[in-house]
Write a protein that holds these residues in place. Structure first.
Motif, short mmCIF file in Angstrom:
data_model
loop_
_atom_site.label_atom_id
_atom_site.label_comp_id
_atom_site.label_asym_id
_atom_site.label_seq_id
_atom_site.Cartn_x
_atom_site.Cartn_y
_atom_site.Cartn_z
N THR A 1 -55.45 4.85 69.17
CA THR A 1 -55.87 4.10 67.97
C THR A 1 -56.31 2.62 68.33
OG1 THR A 1 -54.33 5.51 66.55
CG2 THR A 1 -55.81 3.56 65.55
N GLU B 1 -60.57 8.07 67.64
CA GLU B 1 -59.98 9.11 66.55
C GLU B 1 -59.10 9.88 66.95
OE1 GLU B 1 -61.65 12.71 63.67
OE2 GLU B 1 -62.82 12.29 65.27
N ALA C 1 -52.01 5.51 63.00
CA ALA C 1 -53.31 5.93 62.93
C ALA C 1 -53.70 6.44 61.55
CB ALA C 1 -53.48 7.44 63.86
#
Length: 317
Positions: free
Chosen positions: A72, A77, A113
């Motif tokens: 992250t 992603e 995340a």
């Protein structure tokens, strides 16, 4: 310039051993501390932002949580790759599927995340219940399909090499060759996007990392020619490739003990890293802008039309 995407399934050593039927998986051996920094270094060297699909059971452990945080922090992603990484996800009940999604989401968020909006099933496993749950839970896309005829052959190889305890119901059937090789929209919810793992246009043979490395093990020249041909066909046929990688694409056999059965494991880690660099460079040399799967879906979304709902009826196992 055309668009291509690169994603990484962060499958851990224990997950491979579990699928293969090796009881050593129960000790949960991990190669994440070796693989993740190496992969992030390669991506960084190429200025590449990817999507990494994470297994929930790993995100809950210390080395997996650190991996999620590092991924992250590097701008990649993080997607959902199920909780237990069982490629027989197509046999799960709806309630069990929902629990898999929810527990993995919680683990990914706890590791630092954002809540994932992309999913890939282990072993390219996807069902109608799964797609409906993804839509209900606010996912933007699924990336679980591999449109190829090679599934039964891969299953036969797996079943021949796996111990008696290995899972036998894997990789789908010959019907997968009829699945689209381009992004499309499922008619569930507001229209979940499917971004398939690209196979070679026309021939429908895999072009992702482990298959390329199996060819590289036989002949580096053949592997390069094969991938170059695939990229040329993608451009000629208007296919925006979505390339799949695994941690084993940068690890040698000594760094993944017990995985001698896996394609390409005879290639030393340093040579794999060099070859991966060539693959990423080849995408750009063929005039593809390389991004992650989520960003790829964002670019494709506006132009997608709803696809035949008959695909939903054929998406099981």
């Amino acid at each position: 310039m055309n668009t291509a995407s690169v994603s990484l399934d962060l499958d851990n050593l224990w997950a491979y051993l579990k699928t293969h039927g090796d009881p050593e998986w129960e000790s949960r051996p991990s190669f994440l501390p070796t693989a993740v920094p190496r992969l992030l270094e390669v991506f960084g060297a190429h200025g590449l932002t990817t999507t990494v699909f994470v297994v929930g059971a790993d995100a809950e452990r210390d080395d997996g949580a650190r991996a999620v945080a590092d991924i992250t922090a590097a701008g990649h992603e993080v997607g959902n790759h199920s909780y237990g990484h069982e490629p027989w996800l197509h046999r799960y009940t709806r309630d069990r599927l929902e629990a898999e999604l929810a527990r993995t989401e919680a683990a990914i968020v706890a590791a630092g995340a954002p809540r994932p909006t992309g999913f890939r099933g282990p072993g390219y496993s996807v069902t109608r219940d799964l797609l409906e749950l993804l839509a209900e839970r606010g996912y933007r896309y699924d990336a679980s399909t591999l449109p190829t005829w090679i599934g039964p052959l891969a299953r036969a190889y797996h079943n021949r090499t796996a111990p008696t305890g290995g899972e036998r119901d894997l990789f789908g059937g010959f019907s997968r060759v009829r699945a689209p090789n381009r992004a499309y929209r499922w008619r569930v919810g507001s229209g979940l996007v499917e971004l398939p793992v690209t196979t070679m246009p026309l021939l429908r043979v895999p072009i992702h990392g482990s298959y390329l490395l199996q060819l590289h093990q036989l002949s580096p020249r053949v592997a390069r020619a094969y991938f170059t041909a695939a990229l040329r066909l993608c451009r000629a046929r208007g296919v925006q490739p979505s390339l799949l990688l695994h941690p084993t694409d940068v690890l040698g056999a000594a760094e993944a003990p017990g995985m001698e059965f896996f394609p390409g494991m005879a290639v030393p880690g340093a040579r794999k890293v060099e070859f991966l660099g060539w693959v990423l460079g080849a995408l750009r040399e063929h005039h593809f802008e390389v991004i992650g799967t989520g960003a790829h879906v964002d670019r494709l979304d506006a132009g997608l039309r709803e696809h035949d709902t008959g695909l939903l009826a054929r998406c099981g196992g």
